[in-house]
Design a protein around this motif. Structure first.
Motif, PDB file in Angstrom:
ATOM      1  N   HIS A 146       0.807  -1.229   0.000  1.00 52.62           N
ATOM      2  CA  HIS A 146       0.000   0.000   0.000  1.00 52.62           C
ATOM      3  C   HIS A 146       0.836   1.273   0.000  1.00 52.62           C
ATOM      4  O   HIS A 146       0.269   2.373   0.015  1.00 52.62           O
ATOM      5  CB  HIS A 146      -0.941   0.005   1.209  1.00 52.62           C
ATOM      6  CG  HIS A 146      -2.189  -0.810   1.009  1.00 52.62           C
ATOM      7  ND1 HIS A 146      -2.232  -2.165   1.264  1.00 52.62           N
ATOM      8  CD2 HIS A 146      -3.428  -0.476   0.549  1.00 52.62           C
ATOM      9  CE1 HIS A 146      -3.447  -2.626   1.005  1.00 52.62           C
ATOM     10  NE2 HIS A 146      -4.193  -1.620   0.565  1.00 52.62           N
ATOM     11  N   GLU A 156       6.497   2.824  -5.261  1.00 51.13           N
ATOM     12  CA  GLU A 156       5.587   3.815  -5.851  1.00 51.13           C
ATOM     13  C   GLU A 156       4.163   3.360  -5.617  1.00 51.13           C
ATOM     14  O   GLU A 156       3.908   2.199  -5.325  1.00 51.13           O
ATOM     15  CB  GLU A 156       5.888   3.943  -7.342  1.00 51.13           C
ATOM     16  CG  GLU A 156       7.346   4.365  -7.503  1.00 51.13           C
ATOM     17  CD  GLU A 156       7.675   4.855  -8.889  1.00 51.13           C
ATOM     18  OE1 GLU A 156       6.807   4.750  -9.770  1.00 51.13           O
ATOM     19  OE2 GLU A 156       8.807   5.332  -9.066  1.00 51.13           O
ATOM     20  N   SER A 157       3.237   4.266  -5.789  1.00 55.35           N
ATOM     21  CA  SER A 157       1.836   3.937  -5.528  1.00 55.35           C
ATOM     22  C   SER A 157       1.410   2.769  -6.415  1.00 55.35           C
ATOM     23  O   SER A 157       1.816   2.698  -7.577  1.00 55.35           O
ATOM     24  CB  SER A 157       0.953   5.150  -5.822  1.00 55.35           C
ATOM     25  OG  SER A 157       1.429   6.253  -5.077  1.00 55.35           O
ATOM     26  N   GLU A 198       2.619   4.506  -0.935  1.00 52.95           N
ATOM     27  CA  GLU A 198       2.427   5.423  -2.066  1.00 52.95           C
ATOM     28  C   GLU A 198       3.772   6.026  -2.435  1.00 52.95           C
ATOM     29  O   GLU A 198       4.720   6.005  -1.653  1.00 52.95           O
ATOM     30  CB  GLU A 198       1.427   6.503  -1.692  1.00 52.95           C
ATOM     31  CG  GLU A 198       0.136   5.835  -1.281  1.00 52.95           C
ATOM     32  CD  GLU A 198      -1.039   6.772  -1.223  1.00 52.95           C
ATOM     33  OE1 GLU A 198      -0.819   7.990  -1.369  1.00 52.95           O
ATOM     34  OE2 GLU A 198      -2.159   6.277  -1.041  1.00 52.95           O
ATOM     35  N   SER A 199       3.850   6.600  -3.596  1.00 49.92           N
ATOM     36  CA  SER A 199       5.123   7.161  -4.058  1.00 49.92           C
ATOM     37  C   SER A 199       5.618   8.215  -3.078  1.00 49.92           C
ATOM     38  O   SER A 199       4.825   8.994  -2.533  1.00 49.92           O
ATOM     39  CB  SER A 199       4.930   7.789  -5.432  1.00 49.92           C
ATOM     40  OG  SER A 199       4.402   6.826  -6.318  1.00 49.92           O
TER      41      SER A 199
END
Lengths: 251, 251, 251, 251, 251, 251, 251, 251
Positions: free
Chosen positions: A247, B249-250, A249-250
């Motif tokens: 999960h 990353e996402s 995120e960037s």
């Protein structure tokens, strides 16, 4: 207690909307409910919108029901109960509806999480007897909102079996490698993958496997980089950690 | 060997641009150079644009120089050498420039990676003697492009020290908890953080610490979710895994 | 044999009130009664006015009844029986009245100690499964005349739960920290408290907890000063030692 | 942070004598000074009027001097440095006067604590090789204000030696039993004494003593009640805990 | 095969009373009977006039009966069966008369040895739960013709209990010290006695006793001279060795 | 995948008899069938004309039947099932004929291998309780086409028993030495034999045998050359390795 | 204190030849001299007419000289010092004549015991590296008045070597079996001999010998009866125990 | 002593060509020479025409020279000395010519074996630090007449490296897999090969590798069939066993 809440209390106090005693009280207020035998932590579950977890081993069906009810009352939508054997699950189900899976030994009280699973978590086992622990990991990850791929019975003594799944391994965002006799699995998978690998030793095995200790040591000594190890048989922990990673995120 | 390269070879063969023998050769061609005493894997480094790593322990200065030269010749920009004691570093520096840090025992040959560090990796130690392992983790993470925050000497026997850093703990994308005597650090940090925690037991300690075994067991038994453990003193492995997670990353 | 009694015997001999043979006999006379299968030590209990203890594990109900009867006959007011499972307690109760507590597995034969409990002993557990051992400690301490405060399910992975009890921790005269998976509890409590902390590892746990060994090692390696450790699951020993400390008078 | 200080800050804020930002700052203000490599905790020492302790192992002479200076600057009168080998002590003495004892490996910087020692702590060893650990315990206890009695080389294989000291054993307020090969010492002393016994296993020994593990297990398995165990060779911890107990005031 | 028998065979051959083939056969002839599942060694028992022993664990009642019958047929007078649980003893008794003792778990088939017991072997236990192992040792020694004195429940945590038996300890020709939790017993007894002490660790105990390992290590590390250790719970081995020593004749 | 098959595919592709996609597919095609819970590897068994093996522990009777059926369908003639307890064997036999041996716990589905057994594999045990593991080795070796000689209950504490079998030991092509309490067997046999000795530690034993660990260590430390060790109780592995060695053809 | 002495004191008191205070004093009088760092036990040596022993490891040359002088002053004729390395022996010899043997590391101060050695103690080693421990046993036994036979380098992997010494083995009154890698020696010798066998594991060996632990476990698990084990490398203890047994007189 | 020799002696005796006493002597005659500190076994070497081996560790250069000379005098052509460090080799070379290889630490005295090497033994290592142990195995196998192929630095964390050597693996008659950190190597190689695999754990590694124990356990738990394990770092034993297997002739 987070900064914003602290600031709010202090501002109320500065603004005269709160007495010193009340401020002291609120600064100490615990975000959990005390049932006598257990403290129900309501802090994280509600904030994060993810299932709240009850570790079922060593708790009576009555205790599980009580804790689950407090959680549901406070707005938790999904309660997952781990390490729940069938007898206990049956007892629980007399008081409250529970959706029980006997392989992973996980029960779900309340709503199953809706929402699309994201990313890709691959769960790999070396043998067939590692499957229950793998399922604890896989079902945990699914309940926490991850897309899960299962690759079972792919131990390194038959390396071509594992190689035939290289594509899944190369495209995962997190991999859970579950093995008892063949702790070696984590090394090989770690060498093939570009994502974090979470190694779960299992207590399956005979002879000098010493209840998973042998697999544990092998996994810790893996020469592949990017491998972290959780406790023996701790499928839940692996699923939880994999979910955290998947999960992300960037930055 | 990846799918695209395989397909290209097969298409060349089908198109008559390659003989069967050459195709067989190319399908087997190893992406590493054989120095006799070691195989230099050039596959990953170049593709990923990250430093290539030489594990320095058990290698002679001459071997380190040879391996580093092959890497640099093949286009690797940064070679980092871990577990390098000062004497060896001095010998290496007679043949090739190396930037050596005696605390983390890491040397850098070639260019330091440029580019902005991303995210946030926090490295926490319980005591002052855990610092060398922590620095191995921290410098590794920095060389791999991560922004690193250090919180040292914050063991749980003085819990207020650790609590005074809650903000860094809450805002990290990955945390590395390094502890010898106080394996407990991982549990407490794991309970405070919302990101993956990588626990590194250290062999520091006396009495019944058994070369890190005690800290290792404590960390594996952590009740906090989201904690993965690497081998005793394996700062590099922790830094590498933290970097992987921080760079996610996402989905 | 204490000095005063020795002197009395010698004075009787010097005064001709005792023959040499009788003096020799009395100097050797054992202050315990031999039941064949066990020696009942009557020395300490009667002198100190505290309950006499029978370790129930490995003794038959008949043996327990015999020993208890000898004690009561000799003036002991309270006999406490530890490690007593329910079946045995039921058998014992057919012969002699016993007040049995199934959680601590302690039974009381004879009078409950009267008199006001003194001081403050706080018993803290990391999880709910540590409660039986904690109760053995708590009930032992209560029977030995201590005021006992219980803080259960306050493991360090949720450090705010523990911190919310800082006041009890700061005002105790002795603390018993009971933990299986989270041996870390002793370190954190030891760092918060100003009084002696008695750490009790429990055999609760799974994976690499190795029947309490992991918690034991963690507790021994605690960096907090003022922590002493008793054997795995030894709630009685902890309660007894805490009582000794809590009853200390000013030097 | 204690309740009174919190209340004072909150009252200042309520009274307008403090801004919200300053209150937040003060509520977080750490009572320790950060030297980069170590945090100097000034909280307890000053409050309790007892020596502040630096654990010398793994710290450089420069670090020890820096930490000691900060302490002395803040009003600490006595700094005791443990696990200090002679070479380091000599280096330290070039910068700051230190009173060094080579047997206990303890150095004292600043004033020796004045004031009359209280109570009675007896330190017993099984053999002559256990003496260095015993001295660490004894000197620690003396510096912390306890009257200390030493009984050395009184192992249980010559039980009459130990029995000839029964009077000291019976009149102590706390006993420290130090043994390597003969972990049995703690059992026997525990059975003779009416006060808490702190058992210190030592790493002295050969054969199957396994660096103190054998003595440690023996001590944990002691059948005598009132025995707590500290880590292998941890003389300081034993002295500190004994001092806590010996200084207890009546409840 | 002993020298005299070899010489006799060779002399028969030299004297023409035996063919070369028969001599070869006789030189190889095994002094035991092969039952298929076990070899019955008849060599020693008959020569020495002492009971023949069957280790009962892991053998079926039928196997025990078969082996015993072969022995009795060949002139053995007393067969003792060790590690025999009651169910097996009952089954055996349906086929052949057996005199079974449920505490030592030893059964006797055939005649009880007649003849006056000699010397003095003292069997001492630390606790009541060590009694079954002690009885295995004591009954073994009695069946092998030794006078046996039992001193039970005399652990070192109550040293006066043990001291009250000093006379038996000082006048024994061999002592068997049996202890689980209190391996210390062997040290203390070894220091008091002038005869060989055979230490038997027992698997009795809880916590960190690790199935007798703790007692085993303590006994091996005993500082008293003249102590030999047998395997955990090996009462038979201790009784046998004590008998050997007690039956020694003047050199 | 072997070179010839690869070459054939590539030649078909070069000759236009195969598309690029099909070539890619075939290069990946796995020689095993996936049953969901297990992968059946059909590669080796069919090529080598030897029985295919199912490890029975941890598989349900249904799973065993399914796997066996797939094997038989694909032309395997003999399926041997190891670690099969009697209950499972009975369940399996309701679905498919199975020839079950309760001592070795091996069942045979399909035809018994015909053909003359070759060479000579000797299986030796130290005691009678090692027989089940020895039988697993012996039956395995027989099913794999080896002539097997059994020498049971020939432990080294009665060295003449073992010596009476020297001829079998000297004429074997491979020896399997099976021992629990007496790991020493492998050393002695290894010193007597001129062929490879495979040592199998068994978990039989009591006291400090630690589930076979003691025998394992003894066997690894054997000073005799030509000894290899397999896992504790791994009779199958020993039989398989002995068969490999016994079937070796001249170089 | 023995009965006769006690009776004498009491009779003096009864007869008015002693005051009560003096009687109390004498009843407590310790038969050892206190040097501060060590207690010299003069009780046994003088009574038994055998050498007094100083355990040299961990004592300074000065301490050894002091203790030896006290012993000689009190009438001891022979002082043997064990675990004495050459440097210490040289230092001691500057103050007091000492006869030092570098292989057994035993030094003799005072007269060598005169008198004819009795009986027969055989010391057997498995390999050449076990010889130093064997010599400690052999020299100890010789100084204690035993006739000693040495059989070295007779490990069981070459069983014919051991068998060629059967006659010595069969005619011994006590045997000391010393082995590191080949703990098996004790089993085989135990099976051949009719006298007590004292097994001494040595820390010699490599690989999984774990500092003698492997040999220790093997020896404890010996199936031969009549075997007692002493600590790893404890040649002195074995020699002392063998001497006790060899000197036994007829019951 | 073999049957033919025994028969010859007996026939000489029957034929009057030998006295009974001489026959007894010859039946006992030992085929080894006694040097006092070691027995030189001349039995096997001469019969088998292979090098005789001296285990160099723990022997002085003088002892090595003496033993080698006895061997050469008796007709041995090649003496190989294992575990020989360079200093000792230099000392030996002053007395007798020796051809020393510092990596395998093997020296050869006398002629190198002539004759063509047979078959194929492949030695594989996981890392570069495993090479010394691998060379001990490889050089041993070469001196014993085997053709040896070396595949070094092919650990399973880079599985493609290992796969690139599949052809050597598939065509070997015996494989030696040497690994410290990556015990997994044996599993993977065992799964790829059709010949016996001898696994050698090495003590190389850091962290929780515990001196090779971790690799040892992994190798024992290998799921591949046909794998036997030798002691940690025992390259010689592996080379010897591989040679035995490679030299097998058809049954």
């Amino acid at each position: 207690m987070d900064r914003d809440r602290t600031r709010a209390i202090l501002e109320d106090l500065a603004g005269g909307r709160l007495s010193v005693d009340d401020a002291m009280l609120q600064l100490r207020l615990e975000p959990f409910e005390d049932l006598g035998f257990a403290k129900v932590d309501l802090h994280r579950g509600i904030r994060q919108g993810i299932p709240e977890v009850i570790y079922g081993a060593g708790k009576s069906p009555e205790q599980i029901v009580s804790i689950a009810r407090v959680m549901l009352d406070r707005g938790v939508e999904t309660v997952m109960v781990t390490r729940l054997d069938r007898e206990k699950a049956d007892s629980v189900s007399e008081d409250i509806p529970i959706d029980y899976d006997p392989i992973s030994r996980i029960g779900v009280i309340g709503e199953h999480p809706s929402g699309e699973p994201v990313g890709k978590v691959t769960v790999i086992t070396a043998g067939t007897s590692d499957i229950p622990v793998a399922e604890e990991a896989a079902v945990t990850a699914e309940l926490l909102g991850n897309r899960v791929v299962r690759v079972y019975d792919a131990g390194v003594a038959g390396i071509h079996r594992l190689l035939s799944h290289s594509e899944d391994i190369m495209t995962s965002r997190a991999i859970i490698a579950v093995a008892g006799m063949e702790g070696a699995l984590a090394s090989v998978v770690g060498g093939m993958a570009d994502c974090p690998v979470i190694a779960v030793p299992t207590s399956v095995g005979y002879g000098a496997s010493f209840g998973g200790l042998s697999a544990l040591l092998t996994m810790l000594n893996s020469c592949a980089s990017g491998v972290g190890v959780v406790n023996i048989d701790n499928g839940f922990g692996a699923g939880y950690l994999a979910s955290m990673i998947n999960h992300m995120e960037s930055p």
